[in-house]
Design an enzyme around this catalytic site. Structure first.
Site, PDB file in Angstrom:
ATOM      1  N   CYS A  96     103.125 132.104  28.762  1.00 24.58           N
ATOM      2  CA  CYS A  96     102.351 131.207  29.626  1.00 24.58           C
ATOM      3  C   CYS A  96     102.648 129.749  29.270  1.00 24.58           C
ATOM      4  O   CYS A  96     103.136 129.448  28.188  1.00 24.58           O
ATOM      5  CB  CYS A  96     100.854 131.447  29.464  1.00 24.58           C
ATOM      6  SG  CYS A  96     100.287 133.072  30.017  1.00 24.58           S
ATOM      7  N   HIS A 147      96.171 126.655  32.495  1.00 24.41           N
ATOM      8  CA  HIS A 147      96.882 127.690  31.743  1.00 24.41           C
ATOM      9  C   HIS A 147      97.586 128.582  32.765  1.00 24.41           C
ATOM     10  O   HIS A 147      96.969 129.429  33.408  1.00 24.41           O
ATOM     11  CB  HIS A 147      95.868 128.495  30.919  1.00 24.41           C
ATOM     12  CG  HIS A 147      96.481 129.479  29.987  1.00 24.41           C
ATOM     13  ND1 HIS A 147      96.113 129.563  28.671  1.00 24.41           N
ATOM     14  CD2 HIS A 147      97.409 130.446  30.159  1.00 24.41           C
ATOM     15  CE1 HIS A 147      96.778 130.531  28.076  1.00 24.41           C
ATOM     16  NE2 HIS A 147      97.581 131.085  28.976  1.00 24.41           N
ATOM     17  N   THR A 184      93.181 125.621  24.817  1.00 24.20           N
ATOM     18  CA  THR A 184      93.555 126.926  25.357  1.00 24.20           C
ATOM     19  C   THR A 184      94.290 127.707  24.273  1.00 24.20           C
ATOM     20  O   THR A 184      95.001 127.131  23.446  1.00 24.20           O
ATOM     21  CB  THR A 184      94.398 126.800  26.648  1.00 24.20           C
ATOM     22  OG1 THR A 184      94.480 128.086  27.270  1.00 24.20           O
ATOM     23  CG2 THR A 184      95.787 126.261  26.382  1.00 24.20           C
TER      24      THR A 184
END
Length: 161
Positions: free
Chosen positions: A29, A46, A23
């Protein structure tokens, strides 16, 4: 032959064996990697925000820690992972915006980190590795063969744990 599956923002992925997950753009995040080493099943989600809206408007389950992490665990269990064997590694939760005080936007990385830690604790999944906080973005990859996480950060280089 192994493959690499990309997990986008507010998405999850599950792989096994020789495959990997990756990712990008983990700023505030949080990337949550969960692993069953016996089954060699690896999952990644995520997370963008700590909690889903209470009015039901949060349609993307994987956007939120309180719904995305349990959904990932359920998906992994559906293909053979065992809850008692799961471990987690997390990365991200940076303070990407220099906003004075304790604004909602300025501390979103900290709130995401706290929410993910609480959910994992509630699910009794130990965190065995982490790279959270600071002020830089990360790319996170996760290997289903050995459960190793690699973090790439422009200003920090590459680390594997």
């Amino acid at each position: 032959m192994s493959s690499v599956a990309t997990v986008g923002i507010a998405e999850m992925g599950v792989v096994r064996g020789e495959d990997q997950l990756i990712t990008y753009a983990l700023g505030s995040c949080i990337g949550v990697c969960i692993y069953d080493k016996n089954a060699k099943i690896a999952g990644m989600v995520h997370i963008m925000l700590p909690t889903a809206p209470t009015d039901g408007s949060g349609k993307s389950v994987c956007r939120y820690a309180d719904s995305g992490v349990p959904a990932l665990v359920n998906k992994m269990e559906s293909i053979g992972a065992r809850r008692g064997l799961l471990t987690a590694k997390i990365a991200g939760g940076a303070r990407m915006f220099n906003i004075p005080g304790d604004s909602v936007v300025g501390n979103i990385g900290d709130r995401n980190t706290d929410a993910v830690k609480k959910i994992l604790s509630d699910l009794r999944i130990p965190i065995v590795g982490h790279d959270v906080g600071q002020d830089y973005a990360r790319t996170m990859s996760f290997n289903a063969c050995d459960g190793m996480v690699t973090i790439k950060a422009f200003s920090k280089g590459i680390t594997t744990w």
